[in-house]
Design a protein around this motif. Sequence first.
Motif, short mmCIF file in Angstrom:
data_model
loop_
_atom_site.label_atom_id
_atom_site.label_comp_id
_atom_site.label_asym_id
_atom_site.label_seq_id
_atom_site.Cartn_x
_atom_site.Cartn_y
_atom_site.Cartn_z
N ALA A 50 43.77 33.63 25.50
CA ALA A 50 44.97 33.10 24.65
C ALA A 50 46.26 33.26 25.15
CB ALA A 50 44.86 34.05 23.41
N THR A 51 46.58 33.96 26.29
CA THR A 51 47.78 33.88 26.71
C THR A 51 47.87 33.93 28.41
OG1 THR A 51 47.70 36.65 27.23
CG2 THR A 51 48.54 35.79 25.14
N VAL A 52 48.84 33.56 29.03
CA VAL A 52 48.98 33.30 30.42
C VAL A 52 49.10 34.83 30.89
CG1 VAL A 52 50.58 32.92 32.15
CG2 VAL A 52 50.21 31.13 30.34
N ALA A 53 49.88 35.90 30.35
CA ALA A 53 49.69 37.24 30.87
C ALA A 53 48.01 37.64 31.07
CB ALA A 53 50.53 38.05 29.93
N GLU A 54 47.26 37.36 30.12
CA GLU A 54 46.07 37.94 30.14
C GLU A 54 45.25 36.96 31.23
OE1 GLU A 54 41.71 38.03 27.31
OE2 GLU A 54 43.74 37.27 26.61
N TRP A 55 45.58 35.89 31.65
CA TRP A 55 44.86 34.94 32.51
C TRP A 55 45.43 35.46 34.10
CZ3 TRP A 55 46.91 31.80 36.22
CH2 TRP A 55 46.32 31.30 37.11
N GLU A 56 46.52 35.83 34.09
CA GLU A 56 47.06 36.54 35.48
C GLU A 56 46.51 37.57 35.73
OE1 GLU A 56 51.60 36.39 35.17
OE2 GLU A 56 51.42 34.13 35.36
N ARG A 57 45.98 38.57 34.92
CA ARG A 57 45.20 39.71 35.22
C ARG A 57 43.93 39.59 35.75
NH1 ARG A 57 48.09 41.45 30.57
NH2 ARG A 57 46.32 41.17 29.26
N SER A 58 43.40 38.19 35.49
CA SER A 58 42.02 37.85 35.97
C SER A 58 41.83 37.71 37.31
CB SER A 58 41.42 36.71 35.17
OG SER A 58 42.24 35.55 35.64
N ARG A 59 40.60 37.61 37.80
CA ARG A 59 40.45 37.19 39.39
C ARG A 59 41.12 35.79 39.78
NH1 ARG A 59 34.53 35.71 42.06
NH2 ARG A 59 35.27 35.43 44.15
N GLY A 60 41.07 35.01 39.02
CA GLY A 60 41.44 33.56 39.03
C GLY A 60 43.19 33.61 39.04
N GLY A 61 43.71 34.66 38.21
CA GLY A 61 44.99 34.48 38.00
C GLY A 61 45.77 35.22 39.23
N ARG A 62 45.05 36.31 39.62
CA ARG A 62 45.30 37.00 40.88
C ARG A 62 45.35 36.14 42.19
NH1 ARG A 62 42.12 41.07 38.52
NH2 ARG A 62 40.64 40.70 40.21
N ARG A 63 44.27 35.18 42.13
CA ARG A 63 44.30 34.35 43.39
C ARG A 63 45.47 33.32 43.24
NH1 ARG A 63 40.67 29.57 43.62
NH2 ARG A 63 40.12 29.36 46.13
N TRP A 64 45.82 32.93 41.92
CA TRP A 64 46.80 32.06 41.97
C TRP A 64 48.10 32.65 42.43
CZ3 TRP A 64 51.12 32.89 38.70
CH2 TRP A 64 52.16 31.99 38.77
N ARG A 65 48.32 33.93 41.88
CA ARG A 65 49.32 34.45 42.38
C ARG A 65 49.84 34.63 44.01
NH1 ARG A 65 54.17 34.99 40.63
NH2 ARG A 65 53.40 35.24 38.42
N ARG A 66 48.79 34.96 44.47
CA ARG A 66 48.60 35.24 45.91
C ARG A 66 49.12 33.86 46.62
NH1 ARG A 66 44.02 38.11 45.04
NH2 ARG A 66 42.76 36.39 45.81
N ALA A 67 48.41 32.72 46.26
CA ALA A 67 48.85 31.66 46.69
C ALA A 67 50.37 31.13 46.55
CB ALA A 67 47.86 30.25 46.41
#
Length: 352
Positions: free
Chosen positions: A162-179
């Motif tokens: 439902a939220t971007v914040a929730e996604w950013e805590r997921s594996r995919g979200g962390r992957r995006w943050r590193r890149a």
Amino acid sequence: MTQSRSTLEITLLTRTSDLVRLLPEWWALWSRSAQATPFQSPAWLLPWWQVFHPGPLMSVAVRRDGLLVGLAPFYLEDGPYGRRLLPLGIGMTDYLDVLIDGAPAPDVAEAFAKAYVAEGGRWDVWSLEELRPDAVACSLAFGTLEGEPQGQSAAPVLALPATVAEWERSRGGRRWRRAWNRVQRHDRVGIAESDGLSGPDLFEALIELHGRRWAAKGEPGVLANPDVRLFHRTAVPHLRASKLLRSFGLQVEGQTVAAYYGFAHRGESYAYLNGFNPDWGFESPGTALIGTAIRCAIGQGQRRFHFLRGQEPYKYLWGAEDRWNVVRTLRRVSTTSGNEICGRQASHQGYS
């Protein structure tokens, strides 16, 4: 050929001009069809037909009291696999289907079948390809035409939180943050969208980046074919005008280093194609841009992110799970109804 029975009028469309004249009604029917995706829209299928036209057009339009309520966009192929009715868009389209207003509408499906049975001397098989489990053509009985659905292609899908914040805590979200962090070590980093840098300009950038990426692997890539490029160049302005286009470009230090080409409609995003400059491999610009597209989809309240056909490993790194398209191969049968539901049949075969 025009036939009438009760309030249904059945018309066989055999010329490109028939499709062009149908455009306003086609758009209206597509808008009313709950299961329709961008791939059933005139913005996608009419340019495909105008560029490729691989065989005689044999599409069927059905009207009820003058209103277009059904469209089966098919053509006839007479080749090594026999005489087949194949869908417009085949090969380049990840989700194919018929359009029906208020589906399920069994009388409209029967009208499609009657039109094709009347032309039975011209074809042997009606092939309903690349149907999503919830496609209209999965759950319909087509008169006396019968064929069991079979699994065809894996099309991984990511369910969005439902939220971007929730996604950013997921594996995919962390992957995006590193890149994204690696990209931001450079100057003048920005995201261009199709409403800023024009959709056609972003597509031209994609052609170059996609070609460079695949050239680095010693392969041509899917955009090497000039007809494929012409198709997309023709479709992009129409997709943009109909607000279906979702294009992004990652710009770093004055150059576009990654491009994303996709669509969005009714709470669903579709990631069709992407490319990046292999010279920027350490920064993972493709990962940064796909993650940006996912974040935007969540921010717009979309529920699913479709990575479309193919089981490339990167899709699963985002958390996508396989969902299988099916194919129904229909043949003329004198007695049985052939009304099995694709979703149920597919699950019996291990597809869901």
